[in-house]
Write an enzyme that holds these catalytic residues in place. Sequence first.
Site, PDB file in Angstrom:
ATOM      1  N   CYS A 170     -40.967  64.235 -46.119  1.00 41.62           N
ATOM      2  CA  CYS A 170     -40.159  63.583 -47.160  1.00 41.62           C
ATOM      3  C   CYS A 170     -38.654  63.681 -46.888  1.00 41.62           C
ATOM      4  O   CYS A 170     -37.935  62.671 -46.958  1.00 41.62           O
ATOM      5  CB  CYS A 170     -40.512  64.148 -48.532  1.00 41.62           C
ATOM      6  SG  CYS A 170     -40.122  65.913 -48.737  1.00 41.62           S
ATOM      7  N   HIS A 221     -39.992  67.852 -53.122  1.00 40.77           N
ATOM      8  CA  HIS A 221     -40.281  66.489 -52.637  1.00 40.77           C
ATOM      9  C   HIS A 221     -39.128  65.572 -53.021  1.00 40.77           C
ATOM     10  O   HIS A 221     -38.513  65.741 -54.081  1.00 40.77           O
ATOM     11  CB  HIS A 221     -41.581  65.963 -53.238  1.00 40.77           C
ATOM     12  CG  HIS A 221     -42.015  64.675 -52.645  1.00 40.77           C
ATOM     13  ND1 HIS A 221     -42.425  64.524 -51.337  1.00 40.77           N
ATOM     14  CD2 HIS A 221     -42.105  63.430 -53.199  1.00 40.77           C
ATOM     15  CE1 HIS A 221     -42.742  63.278 -51.103  1.00 40.77           C
ATOM     16  NE2 HIS A 221     -42.561  62.572 -52.235  1.00 40.77           N
ATOM     17  N   HIS A 233     -40.912  56.716 -50.363  1.00 33.58           N
ATOM     18  CA  HIS A 233     -40.929  58.119 -49.905  1.00 33.58           C
ATOM     19  C   HIS A 233     -42.014  58.300 -48.850  1.00 33.58           C
ATOM     20  O   HIS A 233     -42.907  57.453 -48.696  1.00 33.58           O
ATOM     21  CB  HIS A 233     -41.175  59.057 -51.085  1.00 33.58           C
ATOM     22  CG  HIS A 233     -42.476  58.810 -51.777  1.00 33.58           C
ATOM     23  ND1 HIS A 233     -43.504  59.723 -51.827  1.00 33.58           N
ATOM     24  CD2 HIS A 233     -42.947  57.719 -52.464  1.00 33.58           C
ATOM     25  CE1 HIS A 233     -44.527  59.233 -52.519  1.00 33.58           C
ATOM     26  NE2 HIS A 233     -44.194  57.993 -52.924  1.00 33.58           N
TER      27      HIS A 233
END
Length: 260
Positions: A170, A221, A233
Amino acid sequence: MLVSSSTRKWLGSISLAGLLLASSLPALASAESDTAASRTPAKPLLAASATVPTETYTETVRKQMKWIASPVKTDESVESAPAPEPAQTPIPVPANEPVAVAETSTQASQEVQILKQAQPAVRDTEPVQVAEAPKQQVSRSSSSTLADNALSLAGVPYVFGGNTRNGFDCSGYTQYVFEGSGISLPRTSQAQFKVGSSVTKDELQTGDLVFFSTYAKGASHVGIYIGGGKFVHASNSGVRTTSLSDGYYESRYLGARRVN
């Protein structure tokens, strides 16, 4: 009782001798007293009385003659008065001793002051405020260009620690996209969460970073908001677009940062 004439003569001679002896006693006593006064007061009197062997007879004659002897005054005070004790001479205390003590204390205080002056002055250490490292201010390019770069990588697989087209995690993905627009970001999501300024969910704009608390507490994240309530993402299934209203991410939404 008849007394012979010879006996009377003998008694008369004895009486005459006694009278002569008795009359001489005051003169002898006075002479002896004067002589003894210059020597020892009491002891010569005892010696004078010792010279009369017939003390009892003399007293008898005095009583018969009704003779009153002149009293011999003796210096009784010399015998009875105790010898005066030597006066205790007070030990003289030097008058300059207090001055010496004061000088000693003054010298001691001066030595202490000299030592204090010799020692370096210890200043109270004030807490030093370390200036925080300036937050990295990243200039944004146009939102459309950044969003296009993000969407162009859709389908790239997820690779833990990856930051190339061969695979992303990420934070490696967001770093790669921003670098393509000339913007430098830190490597981890926790560090990226400290960049820029905080914005509310209602104020989101294209290009803002959105953060979630997924597998660990804090910003674990991160994705890029592209507008319309969506963000792109690198998830476990690769780079893809997801809605912020998605049940999983909505419940784990942490916040957003705008990099200016």
